[in-house]
Every structure is written in structure tokens, then in C-alpha cells.
Design a protein around this motif. Structure first.
Motif, PDB file in Angstrom:
ATOM      1  N   GLU A  77      95.606  74.392   3.669  1.00 46.70           N
ATOM      2  CA  GLU A  77      96.160  74.259   5.012  1.00 46.70           C
ATOM      3  C   GLU A  77      97.184  75.362   5.239  1.00 46.70           C
ATOM      4  O   GLU A  77      98.096  75.562   4.441  1.00 46.70           O
ATOM      5  CB  GLU A  77      96.829  72.894   5.187  1.00 46.70           C
ATOM      6  CG  GLU A  77      97.362  72.669   6.591  1.00 46.70           C
ATOM      7  CD  GLU A  77      98.043  71.314   6.765  1.00 46.70           C
ATOM      8  OE1 GLU A  77      98.342  70.954   7.915  1.00 46.70           O
ATOM      9  OE2 GLU A  77      98.272  70.638   5.745  1.00 46.70           O
ATOM     10  N   PHE A  78      97.043  76.087   6.348  1.00 43.82           N
ATOM     11  CA  PHE A  78      97.936  77.190   6.666  1.00 43.82           C
ATOM     12  C   PHE A  78      98.816  76.911   7.884  1.00 43.82           C
ATOM     13  O   PHE A  78      99.563  77.774   8.322  1.00 43.82           O
ATOM     14  CB  PHE A  78      97.127  78.461   6.917  1.00 43.82           C
ATOM     15  CG  PHE A  78      96.481  79.032   5.678  1.00 43.82           C
ATOM     16  CD1 PHE A  78      97.123  79.983   4.912  1.00 43.82           C
ATOM     17  CD2 PHE A  78      95.220  78.596   5.285  1.00 43.82           C
ATOM     18  CE1 PHE A  78      96.532  80.510   3.773  1.00 43.82           C
ATOM     19  CE2 PHE A  78      94.616  79.114   4.147  1.00 43.82           C
ATOM     20  CZ  PHE A  78      95.271  80.071   3.384  1.00 43.82           C
ATOM     21  N   ARG A 102     103.007  73.222   7.900  1.00 38.32           N
ATOM     22  CA  ARG A 102     103.392  72.726   9.224  1.00 38.32           C
ATOM     23  C   ARG A 102     104.836  73.109   9.549  1.00 38.32           C
ATOM     24  O   ARG A 102     105.151  73.534  10.661  1.00 38.32           O
ATOM     25  CB  ARG A 102     103.184  71.215   9.303  1.00 38.32           C
ATOM     26  CG  ARG A 102     101.718  70.846   9.224  1.00 38.32           C
ATOM     27  CD  ARG A 102     101.472  69.352   9.151  1.00 38.32           C
ATOM     28  NE  ARG A 102     100.038  69.101   9.030  1.00 38.32           N
ATOM     29  CZ  ARG A 102      99.254  68.792  10.055  1.00 38.32           C
ATOM     30  NH1 ARG A 102      99.775  68.683  11.273  1.00 38.32           N
ATOM     31  NH2 ARG A 102      97.964  68.590   9.877  1.00 38.32           N
ATOM     32  N   LYS A 103     105.700  72.975   8.562  1.00 37.47           N
ATOM     33  CA  LYS A 103     107.104  73.335   8.749  1.00 37.47           C
ATOM     34  C   LYS A 103     107.251  74.829   9.002  1.00 37.47           C
ATOM     35  O   LYS A 103     107.942  75.254   9.931  1.00 37.47           O
ATOM     36  CB  LYS A 103     107.911  72.931   7.517  1.00 37.47           C
ATOM     37  CG  LYS A 103     109.352  73.407   7.535  1.00 37.47           C
ATOM     38  CD  LYS A 103     110.041  73.058   6.224  1.00 37.47           C
ATOM     39  CE  LYS A 103     111.442  73.644   6.160  1.00 37.47           C
ATOM     40  NZ  LYS A 103     112.104  73.353   4.860  1.00 37.47           N
ATOM     41  N   TYR A 104     106.575  75.649   8.184  1.00 34.58           N
ATOM     42  CA  TYR A 104     106.732  77.097   8.308  1.00 34.58           C
ATOM     43  C   TYR A 104     106.025  77.647   9.544  1.00 34.58           C
ATOM     44  O   TYR A 104     106.415  78.692  10.066  1.00 34.58           O
ATOM     45  CB  TYR A 104     106.209  77.787   7.047  1.00 34.58           C
ATOM     46  CG  TYR A 104     107.099  77.594   5.836  1.00 34.58           C
ATOM     47  CD1 TYR A 104     108.421  77.141   5.976  1.00 34.58           C
ATOM     48  CD2 TYR A 104     106.634  77.840   4.552  1.00 34.58           C
ATOM     49  CE1 TYR A 104     109.228  76.959   4.872  1.00 34.58           C
ATOM     50  CE2 TYR A 104     107.448  77.668   3.440  1.00 34.58           C
ATOM     51  CZ  TYR A 104     108.739  77.214   3.610  1.00 34.58           C
ATOM     52  OH  TYR A 104     109.548  77.039   2.523  1.00 34.58           O
ATOM     53  N   HIS A 105     104.991  76.966   9.997  1.00 32.92           N
ATOM     54  CA  HIS A 105     104.345  77.384  11.241  1.00 32.92           C
ATOM     55  C   HIS A 105     105.362  77.374  12.378  1.00 32.92           C
ATOM     56  O   HIS A 105     105.390  78.276  13.217  1.00 32.92           O
ATOM     57  CB  HIS A 105     103.174  76.458  11.569  1.00 32.92           C
ATOM     58  CG  HIS A 105     102.526  76.737  12.887  1.00 32.92           C
ATOM     59  ND1 HIS A 105     102.927  76.126  14.065  1.00 32.92           N
ATOM     60  CD2 HIS A 105     101.512  77.584  13.228  1.00 32.92           C
ATOM     61  CE1 HIS A 105     102.191  76.569  15.064  1.00 32.92           C
ATOM     62  NE2 HIS A 105     101.329  77.453  14.592  1.00 32.92           N
ATOM     63  N   TYR A 106     106.206  76.355  12.361  1.00 34.89           N
ATOM     64  CA  TYR A 106     107.227  76.252  13.408  1.00 34.89           C
ATOM     65  C   TYR A 106     108.402  77.196  13.140  1.00 34.89           C
ATOM     66  O   TYR A 106     108.778  78.002  14.004  1.00 34.89           O
ATOM     67  CB  TYR A 106     107.739  74.816  13.501  1.00 34.89           C
ATOM     68  CG  TYR A 106     108.924  74.660  14.431  1.00 34.89           C
ATOM     69  CD1 TYR A 106     108.756  74.691  15.819  1.00 34.89           C
ATOM     70  CD2 TYR A 106     110.216  74.518  13.923  1.00 34.89           C
ATOM     71  CE1 TYR A 106     109.842  74.572  16.674  1.00 34.89           C
ATOM     72  CE2 TYR A 106     111.303  74.399  14.765  1.00 34.89           C
ATOM     73  CZ  TYR A 106     111.117  74.420  16.139  1.00 34.89           C
ATOM     74  OH  TYR A 106     112.193  74.317  16.975  1.00 34.89           O
ATOM     75  N   SER A 107     108.988  77.107  11.936  1.00 33.78           N
ATOM     76  CA  SER A 107     110.228  77.844  11.662  1.00 33.78           C
ATOM     77  C   SER A 107     110.016  79.350  11.518  1.00 33.78           C
ATOM     78  O   SER A 107     110.879  80.144  11.910  1.00 33.78           O
ATOM     79  CB  SER A 107     110.891  77.299  10.391  1.00 33.78           C
ATOM     80  OG  SER A 107     110.055  77.489   9.263  1.00 33.78           O
ATOM     81  N   ILE A 108     108.861  79.766  10.989  1.00 39.29           N
ATOM     82  CA  ILE A 108     108.613  81.195  10.785  1.00 39.29           C
ATOM     83  C   ILE A 108     107.775  81.784  11.918  1.00 39.29           C
ATOM     84  O   ILE A 108     108.181  82.753  12.553  1.00 39.29           O
ATOM     85  CB  ILE A 108     107.902  81.443   9.437  1.00 39.29           C
ATOM     86  CG1 ILE A 108     108.805  81.026   8.278  1.00 39.29           C
ATOM     87  CG2 ILE A 108     107.535  82.921   9.304  1.00 39.29           C
ATOM     88  CD1 ILE A 108     108.151  81.172   6.910  1.00 39.29           C
TER      89      ILE A 108
END
Length: 206
Positions: free
Chosen positions: A120-121, A159-165
Motif C-alpha cells: 500500500e502506497f 495513509r499518514k504520509y500521503h497526507y503529511s508529505i
């Protein structure tokens, strides 16, 4: 391989999923993911015992049960063959046995192909083919080492990094350091040239 595909859940009806052969993945992308997630993937037999012992030491020090040091093979075992998501010592032991069987039945390339296609990316972004198209509007065969390192950056917390990064277009220093480390490892292994390394260090992701 068909029997394996039947075991993969359809995690989202909205997911734009497409299975890709390992031969169709750019080598730079492939090695960027390996260097990020499991640098000894082609050398160990499924378990990185040094990383596991280090994780056990951290558990003892912190007096808590957490599991780190998972290899690519272990992640495939967990994501494809083990349905329970509950963290427990019993589940980890099952993961070890499944991983050893996986290594016995499949080649390293087959395991890596599985991993790249089920990872999952981001939210509803499964498989490296969808990830390449989503983040860079490119097929996997055209993703370079810098872009591969960025995709690998998503893997621990997609999911977290999709938003934060990605959505916030914000690479904090620790993420920049990880990108540099992956590229440095690729340079050391001679997967990329010194000139490519210098160019990729300043790659514009957004």
C-alpha cells in the motif's frame, strides 16, 4: 502465482489496481524500494536475525511488545497469507513459519514481485503500478531512483504520509535524510552513478 492472486483481498472498490511483472518495473525503482525496506533482501533467507535481535532489545528496554525489523518476505507473508492484523507473539511466530515456507517455495524475484504488487502506497493506492501513475503520472518502467525513493518513503505509513508529505508537499528533515540514505546506498552498490546521485539529491518532487 495464480493461487497467490486468489488470496489477495479486493481491499477497495475504488482502487485502480493493475498487476505488473517484475521485468516491467524500472530497475532503479526496484532497488530503491529494496534499499529502503530491506537492504539484505537478496542475502537473507527471509528473516534478518540481526534486525530482529535489535528489535527484541528495544522491547526489553522499553518494556513493551512491538515488532520491528520485518523483511520484505515477512511483509509479503503478513499482507498476503495472514488475515489477522492483531499484533501478538503467536501471530509473529506464524509469520516466521509462513515466511520460511515462502522462501522455500518462491524465488527472490517472485517474492519481490508479490511485494511490489500488494504493498500500500497511500489510501486506496495498492501496488507499485498504481502508485507510479498516481504520484508521478508515469508507468513503472519510467520511474527513476529519486522517484523510487519517494515511493518507498510512503511504505511505513502510507495513509499518514500521503497526507503529511504528498498532500501538504512537505518533506521534513528526517524524510529528506531517508531519501538521501536510500540514494547513498544505491550509489554505494553502484546501482546509480555519481552524477545521477548528485542530480537526484536535488530532485523536485512537487
Amino acid at each position: 502465482m495464480n493461487s497467490v492472486l486468489e488470496k489477495i483481498d479486493s481491499r477497495s472498490k475504488r482502487a485502480e489496481y493493475h498487476w505488473v511483472r517484475l521485468a516491467d518495473v524500472n530497475r532503479d525503482l526496484l532497488y530503491a524500494v529494496v534499499m529502503s525496506e530491506d537492504g539484505l533482501f537478496f542475502e537473507h533467507q527471509g528473516i534478518n536475525w540481526d534486525a530482529l535481535i535489535t528489535a527484541i532489545g528495544e522491547n526489553i528496554k522499553r518494556r513493551q511488545l512491538s515488532f520491528g525489523g520485518s523483511t520484505i518476505s515477512q511483509q509479503v507473508a503478513k499482507n498476503v497469507f495472514i488475515r489477522s492484523s492483531t499484533k501478538s507473539l503467536h501471530r509473529k511466530l506464524i509469520e516466521f513459519f509462513v515466511t520460511r515456507e515462502l522462501e522455500a517455495q518462491l524465488t527472490k524475484n517472485e517474492i519481490l514481485e508479490l511485494y511490489l504488487n500488494v504493498a500500500e502506497f497511500g489510501p486506496d493506492i495498492y501496488g507499485v503500478s498504481h502508485a507510479a501513475k498516481y504520484y508521478f503520472s508515469k508507468p513503472v518502467g519510467q520511474i527513476n531512483a529519486a522517484e523510487g525513493a519517494f515511493l518507498a518513503l510512503m511504505l511505513p505509513s502510507p495513509r499518514k504520509y500521503h497526507y503529511s508529505i504528498f498532500q501538504n508537499q512537505n518533506l521534513v528533515p528526517r524524510h529528506q535524510r531517508k531519501l538521501k540514505r536510500v540514494l547513498s546506498d544505491m550509489l554505494y552498490k553502484e546501482y546509480i552513478s555519481p552524477s545521477q546521485y548528485r542530480r537526484y539529491l536535488n530532485w523536485q518532487y512537487f
